[in-house]
Design an enzyme around this catalytic site. Sequence first.
Site, PDB file in Angstrom:
ATOM      1  N   TRP A  72      36.563  40.192  33.573  1.00 37.30           N
ATOM      2  CA  TRP A  72      36.636  38.820  34.061  1.00 37.30           C
ATOM      3  C   TRP A  72      35.794  37.924  33.144  1.00 37.30           C
ATOM      4  O   TRP A  72      34.690  38.280  32.752  1.00 37.30           O
ATOM      5  CB  TRP A  72      36.101  38.748  35.502  1.00 37.30           C
ATOM      6  CG  TRP A  72      36.030  37.334  35.987  1.00 37.30           C
ATOM      7  CD1 TRP A  72      37.056  36.576  36.432  1.00 37.30           C
ATOM      8  CD2 TRP A  72      34.865  36.496  36.022  1.00 37.30           C
ATOM      9  NE1 TRP A  72      36.616  35.315  36.747  1.00 37.30           N
ATOM     10  CE2 TRP A  72      35.265  35.238  36.510  1.00 37.30           C
ATOM     11  CE3 TRP A  72      33.512  36.685  35.690  1.00 37.30           C
ATOM     12  CZ2 TRP A  72      34.385  34.170  36.674  1.00 37.30           C
ATOM     13  CZ3 TRP A  72      32.632  35.622  35.843  1.00 37.30           C
ATOM     14  CH2 TRP A  72      33.070  34.388  36.339  1.00 37.30           C
TER      15      TRP A  72
ATOM     16  N   ASP B 279      42.927  22.380  43.774  1.00 40.93           N
ATOM     17  CA  ASP B 279      42.717  23.836  43.712  1.00 40.93           C
ATOM     18  C   ASP B 279      42.425  24.394  45.106  1.00 40.93           C
ATOM     19  O   ASP B 279      42.749  23.780  46.132  1.00 40.93           O
ATOM     20  CB  ASP B 279      41.609  24.142  42.696  1.00 40.93           C
ATOM     21  CG  ASP B 279      41.777  25.485  42.019  1.00 40.93           C
ATOM     22  OD1 ASP B 279      41.381  26.502  42.634  1.00 40.93           O
ATOM     23  OD2 ASP B 279      42.302  25.540  40.892  1.00 40.93           O
ATOM     24  N   ASP B 280      41.791  25.516  45.135  1.00 38.69           N
ATOM     25  CA  ASP B 280      41.511  26.284  46.356  1.00 38.69           C
ATOM     26  C   ASP B 280      40.776  25.443  47.406  1.00 38.69           C
ATOM     27  O   ASP B 280      39.989  24.556  47.071  1.00 38.69           O
ATOM     28  CB  ASP B 280      40.629  27.471  45.930  1.00 38.69           C
ATOM     29  CG  ASP B 280      40.540  28.552  46.981  1.00 38.69           C
ATOM     30  OD1 ASP B 280      41.071  28.349  48.076  1.00 38.69           O
ATOM     31  OD2 ASP B 280      39.929  29.589  46.681  1.00 38.69           O
TER      32      ASP B 280
ATOM     33  N   LYS C 268      49.770  26.135  40.785  1.00 42.10           N
ATOM     34  CA  LYS C 268      48.892  27.140  40.158  1.00 42.10           C
ATOM     35  C   LYS C 268      48.893  28.346  41.089  1.00 42.10           C
ATOM     36  O   LYS C 268      48.388  28.282  42.198  1.00 42.10           O
ATOM     37  CB  LYS C 268      47.490  26.578  39.997  1.00 42.10           C
ATOM     38  CG  LYS C 268      46.483  27.567  39.421  1.00 42.10           C
ATOM     39  CD  LYS C 268      45.136  26.888  39.211  1.00 42.10           C
ATOM     40  CE  LYS C 268      44.059  27.857  38.780  1.00 42.10           C
ATOM     41  NZ  LYS C 268      42.752  27.191  38.695  1.00 42.10           N
TER      42      LYS C 268
ATOM     43  N   ASP D  70      38.751  32.223  33.386  1.00 42.43           N
ATOM     44  CA  ASP D  70      37.851  31.362  34.148  1.00 42.43           C
ATOM     45  C   ASP D  70      36.696  30.887  33.286  1.00 42.43           C
ATOM     46  O   ASP D  70      35.934  30.016  33.707  1.00 42.43           O
ATOM     47  CB  ASP D  70      37.284  32.138  35.354  1.00 42.43           C
ATOM     48  CG  ASP D  70      38.179  32.000  36.570  1.00 42.43           C
ATOM     49  OD1 ASP D  70      39.131  31.200  36.524  1.00 42.43           O
ATOM     50  OD2 ASP D  70      37.920  32.686  37.569  1.00 42.43           O
TER      51      ASP D  70
ATOM     52  N   ASP E  67      47.620  31.716  41.955  1.00 41.84           N
ATOM     53  CA  ASP E  67      46.428  32.520  41.665  1.00 41.84           C
ATOM     54  C   ASP E  67      46.559  33.908  42.296  1.00 41.84           C
ATOM     55  O   ASP E  67      47.432  34.161  43.145  1.00 41.84           O
ATOM     56  CB  ASP E  67      45.208  31.773  42.232  1.00 41.84           C
ATOM     57  CG  ASP E  67      43.910  32.116  41.521  1.00 41.84           C
ATOM     58  OD1 ASP E  67      43.881  33.106  40.773  1.00 41.84           O
ATOM     59  OD2 ASP E  67      42.919  31.389  41.731  1.00 41.84           O
ATOM     60  N   MET E  68      45.672  34.808  41.923  1.00 38.97           N
ATOM     61  CA  MET E  68      45.678  36.187  42.445  1.00 38.97           C
ATOM     62  C   MET E  68      44.312  36.760  42.102  1.00 38.97           C
ATOM     63  O   MET E  68      44.075  37.119  40.959  1.00 38.97           O
ATOM     64  CB  MET E  68      46.780  36.937  41.694  1.00 38.97           C
ATOM     65  CG  MET E  68      47.288  38.210  42.275  1.00 38.97           C
ATOM     66  SD  MET E  68      46.179  39.575  42.053  1.00 38.97           S
ATOM     67  CE  MET E  68      47.169  40.909  42.620  1.00 38.97           C
ATOM     68  N   ASN E  69      43.416  36.795  43.093  1.00 43.89           N
ATOM     69  CA  ASN E  69      42.004  36.991  42.769  1.00 43.89           C
ATOM     70  C   ASN E  69      41.416  38.360  43.046  1.00 43.89           C
ATOM     71  O   ASN E  69      40.226  38.478  43.308  1.00 43.89           O
ATOM     72  CB  ASN E  69      41.177  35.942  43.513  1.00 43.89           C
ATOM     73  CG  ASN E  69      41.264  34.607  42.810  1.00 43.89           C
ATOM     74  OD1 ASN E  69      40.846  34.484  41.674  1.00 43.89           O
ATOM     75  ND2 ASN E  69      41.833  33.618  43.475  1.00 43.89           N
TER      76      ASN E  69
HETATM   77  C1  DGJ Z   1      40.164  31.765  40.354  1.00 42.11           C
HETATM   78  C2  DGJ Z   1      40.761  30.818  39.366  1.00 42.11           C
HETATM   79  O1  DGJ Z   1      40.805  31.383  38.105  1.00 42.11           O
HETATM   80  C3  DGJ Z   1      39.983  29.512  39.391  1.00 42.11           C
HETATM   81  O2  DGJ Z   1      40.459  28.656  38.409  1.00 42.11           O
HETATM   82  C4  DGJ Z   1      40.101  28.922  40.754  1.00 42.11           C
HETATM   83  O3  DGJ Z   1      41.432  28.579  41.008  1.00 42.11           O
HETATM   84  C5  DGJ Z   1      39.604  29.901  41.790  1.00 42.11           C
HETATM   85  N1  DGJ Z   1      40.219  31.186  41.664  1.00 42.11           N
HETATM   86  C6  DGJ Z   1      39.836  29.373  43.171  1.00 42.11           C
HETATM   87  O4  DGJ Z   1      39.532  30.280  44.126  1.00 42.11           O
END
Ligand code: DGJ
Length: 752
Positions: free
Chosen positions: A201, A368-369, A478, A550, A480-482
Amino acid sequence: MSILWREDTRELHIRNDFFSYIIVLLPNGEPSLAYFGPALAAEESYSRLARFEDRALSTHTPDLPTEFCLDWARREYPVYGRGDFRFPALEVQDQRGLPLLLDLRYQGHLIRPGKPPIEGLPSTYTERPQEAETVTVFLRDETWGVEVELHYTVYADYPILARHATVRNSGSSPLRLNRALSAVIDLDDDSWDLVQFSGAWARERHLVRRPLVQGSQSISSNRGVSSAQQNPAVLLARRDTTEQFGEVYGLALVYSGNFSIEAEVGSHGDTRLGAGINPFGFSWVLEGGGVFETPEVIVGYTDRGLTALSQSFHRLFGERLARGVWRDRARPILLNNWEATYFDFTEEKLLRIASDAKDLGVELFVLDDGWFGERNDDTSSLGDWEANLKKLPHGVEGLARKVEALGLKFGLWIEPEMVSPRSQLYQVHPDWAVGSIADRRTLGRNQLVLDLSRPEVVDYLAAAIGKLLRSAPISYIKWDMNRQLTEPLSLGLPLDRQGEFFHRYVLGLYELYRRLTEEFSGVLFESCSAGGNRFDPGILAYAPQGWVSDDTDAVERLRIQWGTSFFYPPSSMGAHVSAVPNHQVGRRTPIGTRSAVAFFGAFGYELDPGALSDSERDEIREQIRFYKEWREVFQFGTLYRLRGPYDGDGNEVWWMSVSKDKRRAVVQRTQILARPNPPFGRLTLRGLDGAFRYRVSVRPSSPVKNEASIRWNAGSRRGDELMRAGLLLGGDGWNGVNRGDFASWIFTLEAE
Ligand code: DGJ
């Protein structure tokens, strides 16, 4: 471009202006790679290139010549047994668990114009059948009824071969696939460096180069995503290959899940390169009559160095892998509120940021989030895709309309594949989370993964996200997938099919992406996975740009964007200017340098303009004006890597982009640490038209005043002078005027 079959010598010559790929049949009836390199004359036979020799410790089958040994044969789709001890492409068991000793023999082939799609999987394509030709080679094991189709597509205009394999069970009893790679390429020697793009990351796709040695060396992911740790793409470069010169193969897997790319050097210096779905944790029941499609592998070859290879991948991925109306369209300059507010915002605050952004020239505002459910931190609400009315009293629609009224487009962040244990969705469908034994589940960022291997979950998400997209004027998503996948168990699969989970998850993901991108074809999709945790060719087929990392620090981005540029075109790389001190590393870099690095991608901002000084806002206004003027070159120009973070002491990074007609070019140089009394030097440019005269300008950038750069380099210069004598270096900074770390320079060139 042509694919020729010679009946007399039984060889297949796949050829375009750039390379030849020649397949011959071995004495045991299986196909073998006789040659893969610069194009050879089409009318010759090359069957003599398949060499045979009897050596000590070799084995052979009784009915075949003793000099034919599989252990060093170059096999197109190898299986274990009969003396080949290297890794196989295919492993199959029967119902009892007995590993089958397969004997896959050539049955015939079919040559067709164009390129058929791969059922359920993303792949490169043609717009007109004349662009490419495809041959399918049919193999069959008579005893077990296992059939393999090897597909090869050659394009007329790209030095690229696209491959994949289809496995069919032509019998009536089920079989189990424990391994089904997409392709294997057996090369004749081992004097290659393996180049991989590795990291974690916030430091994704750092280049690692190492010489091949006898034995196996591989990269892989078993994390359910292609991963930040390893990108599913490698190079095999000759030891002396540089950016400008030398032989190199590039191999990229069009896949977003568990993968494996392995290079094995055998006992005679032969190299087997293979790629496909990671066999670890994979097993697939193939019913009688069933078919299994493997993901596509893109193989590039050039003898003109690394930059040339990357340019081929950029063109193919940008023109014939990415799709939809945004493929060729200038990407908007966006401002994303994430680093400006994190979860702490109101409609009023967002509209103030959006209005400031508009004033600076930004074109798209991205929320965003944190806009849905009760999401005020990362512990809740994923899955509940309804606006939080405390933050957004007029809902997403109300905000989107107000943003549009400011003259901006509106974009929204979603993370559809996830569910928070603290969410309404989880209350209703706890069984939809991946990992069927609840107390053995692992949380990642406090969240669970929805089981996309189940069609009902995909249907639900397509409906829920579809409803959201229809509810408001949303121009950009956007996605996302965290987290990464753990506990690969699904309540949707019978016990003996749990080994199918990882691949079925990816198939479900692609199906969801396909439905949403087809229905909302005007929406620009940007992929994201905690930055670059799933930045791969598979996702690029649906989302034409992705959030590279990020990590928005300009110095860190030099390595990240350098590595990313080996396969992915600038138009696909989301790159933003963020505030200082940088939120990931705490570094303060000049705003000019942050933009100089981010310009070479799909550009934007990740900050609150209201928190900046007037002079910084003026600088941003100027950056945006400049980017709009040069956007076509930045996003769709031809990229040349000139000097990189791995060259010399790595203190300087240069790259440039040239417009397709070669009339405009822009060059960036970033110097990481200031050097007193710097050495003189020259840097030659590339890709220009030698006969053009270019007006060279040096764009003002802080903290360097560029006095010497301007005095020495600005003005009218011929393209050949710039490519042979180059720009003069070393003046700026010697007299103490231009002190400061993290300096950057931007040179623009316009044909007169
Ligand atoms: C991870 C993304 O890479 C960020 O840019 C942001 O959108 C966060 N998640 C939000 O939780």
